[in-house]
Structure formats: C-alpha cells, structure tokens
Design a protein around this motif. Structure first.
Motif, PDB file in Angstrom:
ATOM      1  N   TRP A  74      -0.980   2.168 -11.552  1.00  0.00           N
ATOM      2  CA  TRP A  74      -1.648   1.026 -12.151  1.00  0.00           C
ATOM      3  C   TRP A  74      -0.691   0.211 -13.022  1.00  0.00           C
ATOM      4  O   TRP A  74      -0.662  -1.017 -12.946  1.00  0.00           O
ATOM      5  N   VAL A  75       0.101   0.874 -13.851  1.00  0.00           N
ATOM      6  CA  VAL A  75       1.015   0.172 -14.754  1.00  0.00           C
ATOM      7  C   VAL A  75       2.078  -0.595 -13.964  1.00  0.00           C
ATOM      8  O   VAL A  75       2.326  -1.782 -14.220  1.00  0.00           O
ATOM      9  N   VAL A  76       2.702   0.053 -13.007  1.00  0.00           N
ATOM     10  CA  VAL A  76       3.763  -0.608 -12.239  1.00  0.00           C
ATOM     11  C   VAL A  76       3.191  -1.764 -11.426  1.00  0.00           C
ATOM     12  O   VAL A  76       3.756  -2.865 -11.408  1.00  0.00           O
ATOM     13  N   GLU A  77       2.057  -1.557 -10.755  1.00  0.00           N
ATOM     14  CA  GLU A  77       1.473  -2.636  -9.963  1.00  0.00           C
ATOM     15  C   GLU A  77       1.035  -3.795 -10.853  1.00  0.00           C
ATOM     16  O   GLU A  77       1.252  -4.961 -10.513  1.00  0.00           O
ATOM     17  N   SER A 129      -1.689  11.078 -14.297  1.00  0.00           N
ATOM     18  CA  SER A 129      -0.338  10.492 -14.319  1.00  0.00           C
ATOM     19  C   SER A 129      -0.104   9.599 -13.107  1.00  0.00           C
ATOM     20  O   SER A 129       0.491   8.525 -13.218  1.00  0.00           O
ATOM     21  N   GLY A 130      -0.554  10.056 -11.942  1.00  0.00           N
ATOM     22  CA  GLY A 130      -0.388   9.261 -10.725  1.00  0.00           C
ATOM     23  C   GLY A 130      -1.112   7.937 -10.804  1.00  0.00           C
ATOM     24  O   GLY A 130      -0.553   6.881 -10.485  1.00  0.00           O
ATOM     25  N   THR A 132       2.101   9.237  -5.864  1.00  0.00           N
ATOM     26  CA  THR A 132       2.631  10.569  -5.564  1.00  0.00           C
ATOM     27  C   THR A 132       3.684  10.980  -6.583  1.00  0.00           C
ATOM     28  O   THR A 132       3.702  12.128  -7.041  1.00  0.00           O
ATOM     29  N   LEU A 133       4.567  10.054  -6.950  1.00  0.00           N
ATOM     30  CA  LEU A 133       5.571  10.352  -7.960  1.00  0.00           C
ATOM     31  C   LEU A 133       4.905  10.712  -9.289  1.00  0.00           C
ATOM     32  O   LEU A 133       5.266  11.701  -9.931  1.00  0.00           O
ATOM     33  N   SER A 155       0.828  -1.208   0.000  1.00  0.00           N
ATOM     34  CA  SER A 155       0.000   0.000   0.000  1.00  0.00           C
ATOM     35  C   SER A 155       0.860   1.255   0.000  1.00  0.00           C
ATOM     36  O   SER A 155       0.561   2.225  -0.705  1.00  0.00           O
ATOM     37  N   TYR A 156       1.931   1.237   0.785  1.00  0.00           N
ATOM     38  CA  TYR A 156       2.823   2.400   0.812  1.00  0.00           C
ATOM     39  C   TYR A 156       3.543   2.577  -0.523  1.00  0.00           C
ATOM     40  O   TYR A 156       3.722   3.694  -0.997  1.00  0.00           O
ATOM     41  N   LEU A 157       3.964   1.474  -1.127  1.00  0.00           N
ATOM     42  CA  LEU A 157       4.614   1.563  -2.437  1.00  0.00           C
ATOM     43  C   LEU A 157       3.654   2.106  -3.486  1.00  0.00           C
ATOM     44  O   LEU A 157       4.028   2.929  -4.314  1.00  0.00           O
ATOM     45  N   ARG A 158       2.410   1.645  -3.440  1.00  0.00           N
ATOM     46  CA  ARG A 158       1.399   2.127  -4.368  1.00  0.00           C
ATOM     47  C   ARG A 158       1.179   3.634  -4.165  1.00  0.00           C
ATOM     48  O   ARG A 158       1.067   4.393  -5.121  1.00  0.00           O
ATOM     49  N   LEU A 159       1.139   4.053  -2.907  1.00  0.00           N
ATOM     50  CA  LEU A 159       0.966   5.470  -2.596  1.00  0.00           C
ATOM     51  C   LEU A 159       2.164   6.291  -3.071  1.00  0.00           C
ATOM     52  O   LEU A 159       1.995   7.390  -3.615  1.00  0.00           O
TER      53      LEU A 159
END
Length: 174
Positions: free
Chosen positions: A147-150, A141-142, A12-13, A4-8
């Motif tokens: 979504w793409v990375v996950e 973009s966020g 944010t990035l 969840s933190y990585l997704r957040l």
C-alpha cells in the motif's frame, strides 16, 4: 498487468520480512534468558555469602570487599560489582519481555540492550514460522508495504501528470 505483478511482489516481500519479526523477538528473548541464567549461576556463591553475612544484599558485599585492606579483595569487588550490574540488566530485559506481544515488539525495536540485540542479529537465521502471530505480522507487513509503495508511486505519477487518460484530460479542459 505489470503493475499487478509488482504489487504482488511487494506484498510477498513484505510478507517474508514480516514473518521474521516474531522469530527475531523469540530469539532475542531466548538469548536474554540464557545470559540471565548464566549471570545467576555466576553470582550463586556470592549470593550465598551475601545471604549469610549481609541479609542477601550484594551491594553490601561489594562495599565490604571495596573497604578491605586486602588488594585481592578490592580487585574482586570490581569483578563482583560487574557481575551484579550484568545480572540486574538481564533481569530488567527479561521482565520487559514478559508482557504482551506488542510490548515485547516495541521493546526489542526501540529499547532493547544494543549489545544483546546486535548479538541476536548476528546469530539470527531466517525462518518461516507458521504460528498465528508470525502469519499476522507477515500479512500486515505485506499489505502495508504494498500500500505504501503503490500510494507513493501513484502520488508521484499524479504530480508528474503520468497516468491520466485522454478522457480525463479533455473533461478538465472544458
């Protein structure tokens, strides 16, 4: 929890990168406008001469300079020709940036003058705009980045067999 933190963090990035897009487009448009006005100012006297003697045709003025017996006039023909070409390029860039936001964004991304884009990028300072289009770019973009990375990580995990619970594995063995 870590996921969840990585997704957040990814969101944010993506948000911070996305809000830069309208600012960069705006800076590019301002740079094009400034160069365009400067080019017009540089051609002002030549435009007046072309208007007086060649019905406003700068190309005819350049041709007249090139045909002159005077080496100074022939040399000036190259200078004036360069100014005319630069003015036309900047007018085309300016016209391309007068359309809707998506057309401007595509133009700056794919079809902008490389020299002007590089000049804008070199002088660009990161900014957080709170205009609606900047917020929309940031949110889009966020979400897209997260979504793409996950999705990629889940696909890689599924291919490697990571992340399957024991109940799922037992159910598939039956």
């Amino acid at each position: 929890m870590l996921r969840s933190y990585l997704r957040l963090m990814l969101f944010t990035l993506g948000l911070l990168v996305g809000v830069q897009v309208p600012g960069f487009i705006d800076d590019y448009a301002k740079r094009v406008e400034a160069h365009r006005l400067e080019a017009e100012q540089g051609l002002k006297g030549f435009r007046e001469t072309a208007q007086r003697f060649f019905q406003g045709d700068l190309d005819a003025l350049v041709a007249h300079y090139r045909a002159s017996d005077d080496p100074v006039m022939r040399s000036d023909a190259d200078s004036v020709s360069h100014l005319v070409a630069r003015d036309r390029l900047l007018q085309q860039e300016w016209q391309a940036l007068q359309g809707p936001w998506y057309q401007c964004a595509w133009h700056v991304l794919a079809m902008a003058n490389p020299g002007l884009r590089q000049e804008t990028f070199g002088a660009y300072s990161y900014q957080l705009l709170l205009r609606p289009e900047a917020i929309a770019w940031g949110l889009a973009s966020g979400l897209l980045l997260a979504w793409v990375v996950e999705s990629c990580l889940l696909l890689l995990g599924a291919a490697a067999g990571i992340g399957r619970s024991k109940k799922v594995l037992q159910r598939h063995r039956l």
